[in-house]
Scaffold this active site. Structure first.
Site, PDB file in Angstrom:
ATOM      1  N   ARG A  57     -14.993 -16.713 -33.200  1.00 32.77           N
ATOM      2  CA  ARG A  57     -15.872 -17.543 -32.370  1.00 32.77           C
ATOM      3  C   ARG A  57     -15.122 -18.445 -31.399  1.00 32.77           C
ATOM      4  NH1 ARG A  57     -20.964 -19.399 -36.181  1.00 32.77           N
ATOM      5  NH2 ARG A  57     -21.557 -17.317 -36.902  1.00 32.77           N
ATOM      6  N   ASP A 158     -31.359 -30.112 -32.178  1.00 31.92           N
ATOM      7  CA  ASP A 158     -30.252 -29.315 -32.716  1.00 31.92           C
ATOM      8  C   ASP A 158     -28.965 -29.804 -32.068  1.00 31.92           C
ATOM      9  OD1 ASP A 158     -30.275 -26.421 -34.338  1.00 31.92           O
ATOM     10  OD2 ASP A 158     -28.447 -26.798 -33.217  1.00 31.92           O
TER      11      ASP A 158
END
Length: 290
Positions: A57, A158
């Site tokens: 990632r 979020d």
């Protein structure tokens, strides 16, 4: 088909003699440093077995800057505590696994609860991800309240700003939407045509009920104020240690109405973490009476 991001395999890795070779250098010290930085920044606890996922990632961030060693990338981050790159770093290490009406038993309970409440209804979805959960809440409001749903509001937060951008767009693969019953698909989605074939968009009557706001649950100040009729905190606490979980739950309590509901994920148990809440049903809590 397994997504390479979920599998933790990076296009910059390749097999050679049965071994995985990498074009970027990630040492044990680098991995330990990443674990500490993401814990400090977002409260996320990365297990030892997440090393391949971390490499996969973050690799594109290093390549973006033409950096070949993780230690150089991390040093660059730490030299600039307010840099925009921290957002990209956090987004990369945040897992977004969600679906429409996930843990379906919660939504009939929510519907029964909001029928009894006075308008306007306000619900906080504290881990909105790419939007499926807050939109499911909004659909439940529309199904339950009818025209009065226009007075309701879902605050969807979020830490992952990339996920929130996708949530605001409200566009999803049609194959994902087709898992819902046909009535909901027709009422709440617009099917794409032409260049948008194979996609579906949330209808304005649903999206108008949801406000998406970036929020880090570890931040000293929260932008959400309450009081809320319900709080969804599902499948996010599993990424925090027990102390962090307890601190977050303590901060939830004063933002909730006396009879508000707190929804947890299927593998989360708040009863052992905080005495501020009592179990009402399957992974559903209410405030404990003082």
């Amino acid at each position: 088909m397994i997504d390479q991001r979920e599998r933790g395999v990076d296009v910059g890795q390749w097999a050679s003699g049965g071994q995985i070779e990498r074009d970027l250098v990630l040492t044990d010290a680098d991995f330990a440093r990443i674990r500490e930085l993401i814990y400090q920044r977002a409260g996320i606890v990365l297990a030892e077995h997440k090393r391949e996922m971390v490499y996969s990632r973050l690799a594109k961030r290093l390549r973006h800057y033409g950096i070949t060693r993780f230690t150089d990338y991390l040093s660059r981050l730490e030299r600039q505590p307010d840099a925009k790159e921290w957002e990209a770093f956090t987004n990369a290490l945040t897992t977004n696994l969600t679906a429409f009406f996930r843990e379906a038993h919660h939504f009939p309970l929510l519907a029964e609860h909001i029928k009894k409440q006075q308008s306007p209804i306000t619900i906080w979805c504290s881990a909105a991800s790419t939007g499926e959960e807050p939109y499911s809440i909004a659909m439940t409001l529309l199904e339950t309240l009818g025209p009065k749903a226009t007075q309701a509001k879902v605050i969807a937060t979020d830490i992952d700003t990339d996920a929130l951008s996708k949530a605001r767009a409200g566009i999803y693969p049609l194959e994902q939407v087709r898992k819902l019953d046909e009535g909901r698909v027709k009422r709440f989605f617009q099917k794409g045509t032409g260049g948008h074939a194979g996609l579906a968009r949330i209808r304005p009557e649903v999206s108008s009920l949801v406000d998406f706001v970036p929020l880090n649950l570890l931040a000293p100040q929260w932008s959400v104020k309450g009081p809320f009729d319900a709080v969804f905190c599902r499948n996010i606490m599993i990424y925090f240690d027990k102390d962090t979980q307890a601190k977050i739950l303590k901060r939830f309590a004063p933002l909730m109405k006396p009879d508000a509901l707190l929804f947890a994920g299927h593998s989360e148990n708040f009863s052992y973490i905080s005495d501020a809440f009592k179990l009402r049903g399957q992974t559903v809590y209410t405030l404990a009476k003082k």
